[in-house]
Design a protein around this motif. Structure first.
Motif, PDB file in Angstrom:
ATOM      1  N   UNK A  25       0.823  -1.207   0.000  1.00 24.20           N
ATOM      2  CA  UNK A  25       0.000   0.000   0.000  1.00 24.20           C
ATOM      3  C   UNK A  25       0.863   1.265   0.000  1.00 24.20           C
ATOM      4  N   UNK A  26       2.180   1.064  -0.081  1.00 25.28           N
ATOM      5  CA  UNK A  26       3.064   2.223  -0.227  1.00 25.28           C
ATOM      6  C   UNK A  26       3.338   2.988   1.057  1.00 25.28           C
ATOM      7  N   UNK A  27       3.192   2.316   2.182  1.00 25.03           N
ATOM      8  CA  UNK A  27       3.501   2.975   3.456  1.00 25.03           C
ATOM      9  C   UNK A  27       4.989   3.349   3.497  1.00 25.03           C
ATOM     10  N   UNK A  28       5.275   4.464   4.150  1.00 19.53           N
ATOM     11  CA  UNK A  28       6.649   4.945   4.259  1.00 19.53           C
ATOM     12  C   UNK A  28       7.539   3.891   4.941  1.00 19.53           C
ATOM     13  N   UNK A  29       8.672   3.578   4.315  1.00 20.23           N
ATOM     14  CA  UNK A  29       9.551   2.547   4.878  1.00 20.23           C
ATOM     15  C   UNK A  29      10.107   2.964   6.237  1.00 20.23           C
ATOM     16  N   UNK A  30      10.313   4.260   6.418  1.00 22.25           N
ATOM     17  CA  UNK A  30      10.829   4.756   7.698  1.00 22.25           C
ATOM     18  C   UNK A  30       9.858   4.418   8.832  1.00 22.25           C
ATOM     19  N   UNK A  31       8.573   4.466   8.522  1.00 23.63           N
ATOM     20  CA  UNK A  31       7.560   4.147   9.529  1.00 23.63           C
ATOM     21  C   UNK A  31       7.530   2.642   9.778  1.00 23.63           C
ATOM     22  N   UNK A  32       7.596   1.880   8.691  1.00 26.85           N
ATOM     23  CA  UNK A  32       7.602   0.409   8.835  1.00 26.85           C
ATOM     24  C   UNK A  32       8.779  -0.023   9.708  1.00 26.85           C
ATOM     25  N   UNK A  33       9.955   0.551   9.427  1.00 26.09           N
ATOM     26  CA  UNK A  33      11.151   0.178  10.191  1.00 26.09           C
ATOM     27  C   UNK A  33      10.988   0.533  11.671  1.00 26.09           C
ATOM     28  N   UNK A  34      10.459   1.713  11.939  1.00 26.58           N
ATOM     29  CA  UNK A  34      10.254   2.125  13.332  1.00 26.58           C
ATOM     30  C   UNK A  34       9.274   1.177  14.021  1.00 26.58           C
ATOM     31  N   UNK A  35       8.191   0.843  13.320  1.00 27.08           N
ATOM     32  CA  UNK A  35       7.199  -0.067  13.909  1.00 27.08           C
ATOM     33  C   UNK A  35       7.801  -1.446  14.157  1.00 27.08           C
ATOM     34  N   UNK A  36       8.686  -1.864  13.253  1.00 27.76           N
ATOM     35  CA  UNK A  36       9.375  -3.141  13.436  1.00 27.76           C
ATOM     36  C   UNK A  36      10.191  -3.131  14.738  1.00 27.76           C
ATOM     37  N   UNK A  37      10.983  -2.074  14.940  1.00 31.76           N
ATOM     38  CA  UNK A  37      11.775  -1.967  16.175  1.00 31.76           C
ATOM     39  C   UNK A  37      10.855  -1.977  17.408  1.00 31.76           C
ATOM     40  N   UNK A  38       9.779  -1.204  17.320  1.00 33.12           N
ATOM     41  CA  UNK A  38       8.836  -1.155  18.451  1.00 33.12           C
ATOM     42  C   UNK A  38       8.284  -2.539  18.776  1.00 33.12           C
ATOM     43  N   UNK A  39       8.018  -3.297  17.717  1.00 33.88           N
ATOM     44  CA  UNK A  39       7.425  -4.619  17.899  1.00 33.88           C
ATOM     45  C   UNK A  39       8.380  -5.575  18.607  1.00 33.88           C
ATOM     46  N   UNK A  40       9.642  -5.563  18.172  1.00 40.20           N
ATOM     47  CA  UNK A  40      10.617  -6.451  18.824  1.00 40.20           C
ATOM     48  C   UNK A  40      10.707  -6.097  20.309  1.00 40.20           C
ATOM     49  N   UNK A  41      10.808  -4.794  20.592  1.00 40.72           N
ATOM     50  CA  UNK A  41      10.926  -4.352  21.984  1.00 40.72           C
ATOM     51  C   UNK A  41       9.690  -4.768  22.790  1.00 40.72           C
ATOM     52  N   UNK A  42       8.519  -4.586  22.204  1.00 39.87           N
ATOM     53  CA  UNK A  42       7.281  -4.946  22.906  1.00 39.87           C
ATOM     54  C   UNK A  42       7.207  -6.450  23.147  1.00 39.87           C
ATOM     55  N   UNK A  43       7.697  -7.220  22.175  1.00 36.30           N
ATOM     56  CA  UNK A  43       7.621  -8.676  22.319  1.00 36.30           C
ATOM     57  C   UNK A  43       8.531  -9.168  23.447  1.00 36.30           C
ATOM     58  N   UNK A  44       9.676  -8.508  23.611  1.00 33.82           N
ATOM     59  CA  UNK A  44      10.579  -8.883  24.708  1.00 33.82           C
ATOM     60  C   UNK A  44       9.880  -8.641  26.044  1.00 33.82           C
TER      61      UNK A  44
END
Ligand code: ZN
Ligand code: ZN
Ligand code: FE
Length: 759
Positions: free
Chosen positions: A666-685
């Motif tokens: 859907x063309x979401x900004x990669x910078x946002x995807x990357x940030x959300x990815x980091x947030x997810x790993x941290x939240x999962x820990x």
């Protein structure tokens, strides 16, 4: 009332100008008596009026020598003897590494001022030093640390230098590397044939650098390769010759002001940059900086450091900033002498600035960064080694052999652990040689005969093979990630069970899979794996590490039907169509494709999905690009699952991967995807630790492993855990990467032995 005291001082008190400082304080306080080195430290006997003695001890406490570290100071009152003067007694110096030798120390301010004072007899002398500064670890052949046992041995002190060296009131009293232009080492600039060039070596070198040439420069613990930091041309030439396409290069700046012109520097970072250790500090580049982007093409960070030898000061007085990277080919050890220089000169460097003070021991620059003012070491070497790290317990002497990449090893004595300088990648023949040589060297300096050898459980690591060759009966294999967690526990002197979170690239798992996204219940003597990141195949094993795109393929083939979606085709443009079919088969049937729970591989997969890193040229490249792409201030997370597997909890990021692919479509900004990815790993820990806490009741969490070099992930993870009420511990004194492994191995081996003895 006349009184006399005897004071015994322990700690780092020899080779740091301790006795002259005591002498000066004693004279100022009107005392008589003496100060003397003894094998365990320093002894002082001081006599005078009662308040003068109090005054003296107060001075010593308030103004100890800059490089000293007083561990203990015991005083007792003894009978006055009526001495008439205060003197420094000739003394046997300690032969003990614990007392006798600090790390190499950067040029002090007084020496720097003299260096640029045209009236000083050492004006522009590139080897100026004093009791408070100069080489130590890199010039000593044997202990005790005396001039005859250093590489200064061949330089006979001239009359003036000798007078300084023997005058207790002089700031060069007992400075082992003391020298001047008359009697000390000298510089020569040579061309690629080894022929000396006429003229002033510093000025000529500066001129050549200014013309875009690459120069090998002899430093404290080895050669640097240098070029101007503003020239794209010079840097790309250096990169192609050194075969280092994109890994960041360190930059030496002429002054702290110059660093600030190019990078953002806070107070803590400034303090570290100007400290006597002078490590490379990773800083955020300013938008206005005109340094070449080629210095660190993968991120907005710059590894900055300041001059730490007089030679550097002289050179940087002519040029504002220089690339200064380790003088070596690829992953080989840093070049330290003129014999080895031949491998570099002519191949990488056009000229070399050499000198005739031999480097006894190679020692690379240390590298660190700060996260919310807390230090995070990436490489612990020059300026820190051989400073011991205190273990939470005593035990028999151990040699811990470390891991395979970023190797360091560790030798213990009593409750002190001596972690070696950076050795590097043992799979390089020359590094392995350096490794063996350094183990012998440190054992000799420490006068230790190890009773236990600890090594990584990986049967094929060269460090494991070496451990087996040492001929020590008591040999202890240690799981890689247990060692990571234990290293961090040692730093914080934790001696109770913790939840250990080890996220890294790869470590040998006893179940035959590759570990790297693990949750443990751990103390020093036991380590129980309780959870891990869901496993995926690494198609082609090592090849999957070099090609993050393969990990992306693995995630998708395992979780989704690849053929059903034409979008995947465009994602995998980096894989030839015929190869893609084979890889998919390998992922499905497991042929030459070990299972891994590695968090590093998860970063690889996501970086490749985002199209920012299909292949890598250095370890951690995909994660560095992913982090530097991340938009700050983004709070959203992706979904993930936690399931109960066969006795273990398993975190699956499959829901996240599915969502990331949808976002990409859907063309979401990669910078946002990357940030959300980091947030997810941290939240999962945090979520996983929560679940472990609810069944085990443990509230201390220890974070380790190379993935936590990612300061963004580390900060987020700590924040999530703290919010959930955990006490969180991460590395500050040794690296979270494999450079810290040996410390953990040593602690585990000792704890195991102590437990055996107790039972
Ligand atoms: Zn000095
Ligand atoms: Zn001299
Ligand atoms: Fe590791």
């Amino acid at each position: 009332m006349r009184k006399r005291i005897r004071a015994v001082v322990n700690g780092r008190v020899q080779g740091v100008g301790f006795r002259p400082t005591v002498y000066n304080h004693a004279i100022k306080s009107n005392l008589t008596g003496f100060v003397k080195n003894i094998p365990s430290g320093v002894i002082i006997e001081a006599e005078g009026e009662g308040e003068s003695i109090t005054d003296f001890l107060e001075r010593l406490r308030k103004e100890p020598p800059k490089q000293a570290y007083i561990e203990a100071l015991h005083t007792e009152e003894i009978r006055p003897l009526g001495d008439v003067v205060f003197e420094i007694s000739p003394s046997t110096r300690s032969g003990d590494l614990l007392i006798g030798m600090p790390p190499d120390l950067a040029t002090c301010d007084e020496c720097r001022d003299e260096l640029f004072d045209s009236k000083n007899r050492r004006y522009k002398y590139p080897f100026i030093n004093c009791t408070n500064c100069g080489p130590r670890f890199t010039i000593v052949q044997e202990l005790p640390y005396d001039r005859e046992k250093t590489s200064m041995d061949s330089f006979k002190l001239c009359d003036q230098c000798y007078a300084e060296y023997t005058d207790p009131g002089d700031r060069r009293f007992d400075a082992q590397p003391n020298a001047c232009a008359v009697c000390g080492p000298a510089l020569t600039l040579i061309d690629d044939k080894g022929e000396p060039l006429p003229g002033n070596p510093i000025e000529e070198t500066a001129g050549l650098l200014g013309n875009g040439r690459i120069i090998a420069i002899k430093g404290l613990g080895g050669y640097h390769l240098s070029c101007v930091a503003t020239s794209n041309e010079a840097i790309s030439l250096l990169r192609s010759r050194k075969n280092r396409p994109s890994k960041a290069l360190a930059v030496m700046f002429s002054s702290i002001e110059e660093v600030k012109r190019h990078c953002e520097v806070n107070e803590t970072e400034e303090r570290e940059l100007t400290s006597f250790a002078r490590p490379v500090v990773i800083l955020h580049r300013r938008d206005t900086s005109d340094l070449s982007k080629l210095i660190s093409p993968d991120s907005e960070d710059i590894g900055a450091f300041l001059p730490y030898t007089p030679l550097h000061y002289l050179l940087l007085s002519q040029i504002d900033c220089l690339v200064m990277t380790s003088g070596n080919l690829a992953e080989e050890p840093i070049v330290k002498d003129e014999q080895e220089l031949r491998r570099v000169l002519g191949n990488i460097a056009d000229f070399a600035l050499i000198h005739n003070r031999p480097i006894v021991r190679r020692c690379d620059d240390s590298v660190m960064k700060f996260i919310q003012n807390k230090p995070l070491l990436i490489r612990r070497s020059r300026g820190f080694v051989p400073e011991p790290i205190e273990l939470p317990f005593e035990g028999p002497p151990v040699i811990a052999c470390g891991a395979e990449l970023k190797n360091t090893f560790c030798i213990t004595r009593g409750n002190k652990a001596f972690l070696s300088q950076h050795i590097g990648d043992l799979t390089e023949y020359t590094s392995y040689h350096f490794y063996k040589e350094s183990i012998d060297d440190l054992l000799r300096l420490l006068k230790v005969e190890p009773e236990i050898v600890a090594h990584d459980m990986h049967p094929d690591y060269l460090s494991t093979r070496h451990a087996q060759k040492l001929g020590i009966g008591n040999i202890v294999p240690i799981q890689h990630h247990h060692a990571h967690i234990a290293a961090c526990m040692v730093e914080h002197k934790i001696n109770e069970p913790v939840i250990g979170v080890a996220f890294d690239g790869a470590g040998y798992g006893p179940d035959g899979t590759v570990w790297g996204g693990e949750f443990f219940l751990a103390d020093y003597s036991s380590c129980q794996r309780v959870a891990h990141i869901r496993q995926y195949r690494m198609p082609g094993g090592e090849e999957a590490i070099r090609n993050p795109i393969r990990m992306a393929l693995s995630y998708i083939v395992t979780d989704f039907e690849l053929k059903a979606d034409s979008y995947y085709g465009s994602l995998f443009r980096a894989i030839p169509p015929d190869e893609s079919g084979i890889l998919q088969q390998m992922i499905k049937n497991g042929f030459r494709s070990p299972l891994t729970s590695s968090c590093g591989r998860l970063f690889d997969a996501v970086a490749a999905l985002l199209g920012i890193c299909d292949t890598i040229s250095y370890e951690g490249q995909a994660a560095i690009r992913l982090q530097s792409l991340s938009k700050s201030g983004e709070n959203a997370t992706y979904p993930f699952d936690i399931a109960q597997g066969d006795g273990l909890k398993v975190i699956s990021f499959s829901p996240m991967i599915r969502k990331i692919i949808a976002d990409l479509k859907s063309g979401k900004e990669k910078a946002v995807i990357s940030a959300m990815f980091h947030n997810t790993i941290a939240a999962s820990v945090a979520e996983m630790c929560n679940q472990i806490r609810s069944s085990e009741g443990i509230t201390k969490v220890v974070l380790s492993g190379g993935v936590f070099q990612n300061d963004m992930l580390l900060a987020l993870t700590e924040e999530n855990l703290k919010k959930a009420g955990f006490e969180v511990y991460s590395h500050q004194k040794v690296p979270p990467n494999d450079g810290g492994i040996a410390l953990g191995q040593a602690a585990i081996a000792i704890a195991g032995q102590n437990a055996n003895n107790a039972s």
